[in-house]
Design an enzyme around this catalytic site. Structure first.
Site, PDB file in Angstrom:
ATOM      1  N   ASN A   7       0.836  -1.198   0.000  1.00  0.00           N
ATOM      2  CA  ASN A   7       0.000   0.000   0.000  1.00  0.00           C
ATOM      3  C   ASN A   7       0.880   1.261   0.000  1.00  0.00           C
ATOM      4  O   ASN A   7       2.099   1.154  -0.046  1.00  0.00           O
ATOM      5  CB  ASN A   7      -0.974  -0.021   1.202  1.00  0.00           C
ATOM      6  CG  ASN A   7      -0.245   0.033   2.538  1.00  0.00           C
ATOM      7  OD1 ASN A   7       0.933   0.389   2.601  1.00  0.00           O
ATOM      8  ND2 ASN A   7      -0.948  -0.325   3.586  1.00  0.00           N
ATOM      9  N   ASP A 196     -12.471  -0.795 -20.802  1.00  0.00           N
ATOM     10  CA  ASP A 196     -12.751  -1.787 -21.838  1.00  0.00           C
ATOM     11  C   ASP A 196     -13.056  -3.144 -21.205  1.00  0.00           C
ATOM     12  O   ASP A 196     -13.903  -3.888 -21.695  1.00  0.00           O
ATOM     13  CB  ASP A 196     -11.554  -1.899 -22.790  1.00  0.00           C
ATOM     14  CG  ASP A 196     -11.748  -2.967 -23.842  1.00  0.00           C
ATOM     15  OD1 ASP A 196     -12.589  -2.764 -24.736  1.00  0.00           O
ATOM     16  OD2 ASP A 196     -11.085  -4.018 -23.769  1.00  0.00           O
TER      17      ASP A 196
END
Lengths: 300, 300, 300
Positions: A7, A196
């Site tokens: 992170n 997409d």
């Protein structure tokens, strides 16, 4: 451990560690089950026992993953995996994780067939006895979970096929370092690739065939998206003709840690997909069922 | 083009091509805007014009991406990109894509500052005139889309903070070749990594701080997941104590193309997360607000 | 170049550059060998000549990789590859790498069959003569390395700092679909990237500083590695001078499922690393403590 494994603050994701553990378990399990004559096989993960993350691991540290087979039943293998983190600059080593995984070997010749597991030798009868107890306990728990989950699926009521709601899909993605430019803002190309992906899933859900992108309408990038944001990419079918499907895709960004900034719409676009058969020939698209409530929405 | 760039039948995803197009546009745009003295900058994507996928591209083919700057306004750059596919075994080449992208250069010193773009030379006055028309047209369209999107965000009603609904999140993922074993079934480790990602987003949404995985309860793999399936991974907060959060994560698989098999629940688990401050010291977790309706659900 | 291509300080990994070089070589080699009628084929990497890393490359820079065929024998192709780094913000360009690779074309119809290579035209007889010499020299060296590798590896001792055993490291990797060519054999570039990763860990373990690849000695690809194999990549320090470390890296392949084939040595190489301080200035390397037992080993 690389920037993408962690992170923003540098703590390695638990998921990255779990993935390594499973990789080690799969390798040792598959190797063991192939030490006999007969069908070749691959060990498939059946269960992971409760596991604690004892120490955080950080970017730049080296992970050492070691695995050992600790019990075998007729059709399953128990693997114990230990993970050590090593800071190669200071030399400090820490045990970060201990896990126990259960694998079942499936034949490579016949995917539905479970292979018999060659037995291991135990250092003493207590080891075998303890292993057997663990085996029985997990078997029982698995059964119980299975029953509970059987019920849930029954109760799920799905929307009707070919409606907007039926194929509607969304994806969340945490913007990591390798998604970003030098500025610390996400690359437009990364966003478009995810858009997409969502549009493709909406199209495939609707017509249940092989689908390909035919065109993309103008894509507008309204606001930039910063590293560490969570983005929600949602797609819904807005129009079908006999030959093609139009899908609207919206990208909303949520700067989790700087919560005062609030969620905002960052990108919008329309994708057009076509449906293909196995020889890459166009197939007709099932018409979209639009309800009255949805018709009102389509102004947006 | 590799297996991971394509769908099961071998067609390269439109998203993979869009990503390459944007990479080329960003490189040439950034390079152009730095050909002058003054602040260094990075070109940020503002808009992609409508684009058609003229021919499919396949695994094993080589993509040739070429980019050219075709217009510059005071603060933006238009880049035209062509994509050719080459089959290096047969030698066949095809134009698969033509795209036009608009970039805006932002200063590296001051992220909010837009840099002036150095002008390009046009081959003739008609080229400049045509470019200007494209510029005005896209500017107008961008404004319109922006207004429309301002409205939408207003109308979204968000659930109340600290409720289950507020942090609930889900992610869809299409199982690709590199997610899978030799058998064509997804690696358990891949699934666990995605489950941890969703759980982490739920935890971060709830407490808006840096969070880490503390432990994972037993994970049961009820049914295998095949290549080409779409999986939905959904997470919701089920319990908070002062020190930790418990998140239930469910994985449902949908074998899109073999639709008759229907959606099924494949994996279930509980993750425990803790909240940390900037020095990796534990922070108290805001209590979860559970409504009556949700209490009834928690039996599941 | 993205964050994942580099170490924590921002230097792009030598392995990332080696992988791009091999990709370029494979494309141009395969294209050339298919410019004739007859069997279609894929070029497989057989050897990489010694190569130096002339300048470091950094995150955010654009790599330009250009390749040219410089010699052809009856069954092999020599490709020369140059790598330039471009800082698109400052405009600075640097030659970072020059490499020579040897490829052998294998038929797509019959994986064991080697195709005849169409000859190239040389700019003069000296070019052809020089190429022939390089060809003969590498052929001889390949033979010698092959013999040496017949010998077996010795046992391991205990880890005192600065000894060989202390920094010795190994990594296992399961060859997945996206690591492979159309043939189902692993890309040479993928193997080289992993080899550089192991060598880098050995170097960092030894001197506990930031390290970068300085050069790679000839890499010989003795045998191909198939999809589904588990490869063990092991590295050990073989020599240190005041300024650099030499690390031997061995790749052994284990075709888990086809266990009767047994483990075999697939690739061998020597990597040279240097140690750097925070300003990218060279640091002295702690001398390697070599025991008598290990001295005997270094014949390998």
């Amino acid at each position: 451990m690389r920037p993408d494994d962690a992170n923003i603050v540098g703590n390695v994701h638990g998921g990255t560690i779990l993935k390594m553990i499973e990789e080690a378990g799969c390798i040792i399990g598959t190797r063991h089950c192939n030490t006999q004559t007969g069908d070749r096989c691959v060990a498939a993960l059946a269960r992971v026992e409760r596991t604690d993350f004892l120490h955080p691991m950080f970017i730049g540290e080296v992970a050492h993953v070691s695995a050992e087979i600790t019990y075998t039943s007729k059709h399953s293998v128990e693997v114990q995996v230990n993970v050590l983190s090593e800071n190669i600059v200071t030399g400090a080593k820490k045990l970060t994780n201990k896990a126990a995984l259960w694998y079942v070997p499936f034949s490579l010749q016949n995917v539905a067939k479970i292979i018999e597991v060659p037995p291991i030798e135990y250092s003493g009868p207590e080891q075998e006895e303890a292993g057997k107890k663990r085996y029985e306990a997990q078997k029982l728990e698995r059964l119980e979970t299975k029953e509970r989950n059987g019920e849930i699926i029954m109760s799920v009521s799905l929307p009707e096929p070919y409606t907007v709601a039926f194929s509607q899909s969304s994806l969340i993605h945490l913007i990591g370092p390798s998604d970003c430019t030098l500025h610390g803002f996400v690359h437009g190309g990364v966003t478009m690739k995810l858009m997409d992906e969502v549009a493709g899933i909406v199209a495939a859900c609707h017509c249940k065939t092989n689908i390909v992108t035919a065109s993309v309408d103008a894509i507008n990038f309204h606001r930039k998206i910063k590293k560490g944001c969570v983005i929600t990419i949602s797609g819904r079918m807005t129009f079908t003709s006999n030959k093609s499907m139009e899908i609207e895709v919206l990208v909303d960004a949520d700067p989790l840690v700087e919560a005062e900034k609030g969620k905002y719409r960052a990108v919008t676009a329309f994708f057009t997909y076509i449906s293909l058969d196995k020889d890459n020939k166009p197939l007709p698209v099932p018409p979209l069922k639009v309800s009255n409530a949805e018709l009102k929405c389509t102004v947006i």
